[in-house]
Design an enzyme around this catalytic site. Sequence first.
Site, short mmCIF file in Angstrom:
data_model
loop_
_atom_site.label_atom_id
_atom_site.label_comp_id
_atom_site.label_asym_id
_atom_site.label_seq_id
_atom_site.Cartn_x
_atom_site.Cartn_y
_atom_site.Cartn_z
N TYR A 92 0.84 -1.20 0.00
CA TYR A 92 0.00 0.00 0.00
C TYR A 92 0.87 1.25 0.00
O TYR A 92 1.85 1.35 0.74
CB TYR A 92 -0.89 -0.02 1.24
CG TYR A 92 -1.98 1.03 1.28
CD1 TYR A 92 -3.09 0.93 0.46
CD2 TYR A 92 -1.91 2.10 2.17
CE1 TYR A 92 -4.11 1.85 0.52
CE2 TYR A 92 -2.93 3.03 2.25
CZ TYR A 92 -4.03 2.91 1.41
OH TYR A 92 -5.03 3.84 1.47
N SER A 185 1.60 -7.71 2.37
CA SER A 185 0.64 -6.71 2.81
C SER A 185 -0.43 -6.51 1.73
O SER A 185 -1.10 -7.47 1.36
CB SER A 185 1.37 -5.41 3.16
OG SER A 185 0.53 -4.52 3.83
N ASP A 274 1.56 -8.29 14.47
CA ASP A 274 1.19 -7.37 13.39
C ASP A 274 -0.04 -6.56 13.79
O ASP A 274 -1.12 -7.11 13.99
CB ASP A 274 0.91 -8.18 12.12
CG ASP A 274 0.78 -7.31 10.88
OD1 ASP A 274 0.55 -6.10 11.02
OD2 ASP A 274 0.90 -7.86 9.77
N HIS A 309 4.35 -6.42 11.36
CA HIS A 309 4.01 -6.42 9.94
C HIS A 309 5.21 -6.81 9.07
O HIS A 309 5.02 -7.22 7.92
CB HIS A 309 3.50 -5.03 9.55
CG HIS A 309 2.71 -5.02 8.28
ND1 HIS A 309 1.64 -5.85 8.04
CD2 HIS A 309 2.84 -4.25 7.15
CE1 HIS A 309 1.14 -5.62 6.84
NE2 HIS A 309 1.85 -4.65 6.28
#
Length: 334
Positions: A92, A185, A274, A309
């Site tokens: 992202y 992700s 995460d 993450h």
Amino acid sequence: MTYSNPDLDRLRTYAPRIAEPADFDEFWHDTLAAATARPALVDVRPERTDLRLLDTWDVTFAGFAGDPVRAWYTRPAGQDAPLPTVVEYAGYGRGRGLPHERLTWPVAGYAHLLMDNRGQSGQYAVGDTVDPHRAAGGPWPATWGILDPRDYHYRRLITDAVRAVDAVRALPGVDPTRVVVAGNSQGGGLALAVAGLVDDLAAVLVSAPFLCDVQNAVALVDPFPHGPYGEIGRYLAVHREAEAAVRRTLSYVDGVTFARRATAPAHFGIGLRDTACPPRTGFAAYNHYGTGRSSVPEREMHVYPFNGHEHGEALHVRRQLRWLATVVERAPSA
């Protein structure tokens, strides 16, 4: 929120019932049919990188609505034989960056296509693809067009991701029977979507996936600091009357629903701390993976208890490389 002491046994069996629209398959069939009516490749040009061991091309392909989408195509220099190929989707807020930034897969002997994210460049990496269809919604990509699934940014981005597979199969030096999709992700969420929409992939590599168990994820993630789930939460904090419409839109892009339809072998990685993409949401996709098919494909999960993450980072990449080598060797070549 912090997952400092998660119940891993519970996560390994976490398979929530995801609200699936009755016209989910029809929605995506019609969306992709409109996109695939056009030839995939638009332009392919050699790109100078000053890396003597690799060759790179600047690729443009036709994505959603025929929009031009950019990508880097890189392969080991001097090899003309068709190679197994990794199509990678970026996270992202990233564009495709510069062609020398992601070299793991071509250095390992694969051909590699890195897709640009339409309209998202500028936060973490530059890009060259615009999103000309931005509709009403919040100011962030995760909220563009979020009031209607037909207008949603991720309808366009997922279509681009499928078309990237079509495009790579039209490129020289690609073994079309050994195409792999990969991402971390947001890229992991896109890889899962493609796995559910394309039946003949060789393998799927997913880590810390976004867009999974979305309804729960939006409720779990603190809007501050935001990030994509937080951005959706912040939008709903202002547009309180929009919740039903937003939930309906998100149901068309949930990675768990795509994962149920997948057929290719899959390799997952998740960090249990995460807070951007809560681990239970990734486990939901993993536990549902392939369960909508007559036989569940091979899959494995790697868990990193003390990571967030970033999950296993370089260690996880090594595990991906070793796993993929065995899977690709088993796959029949063209």
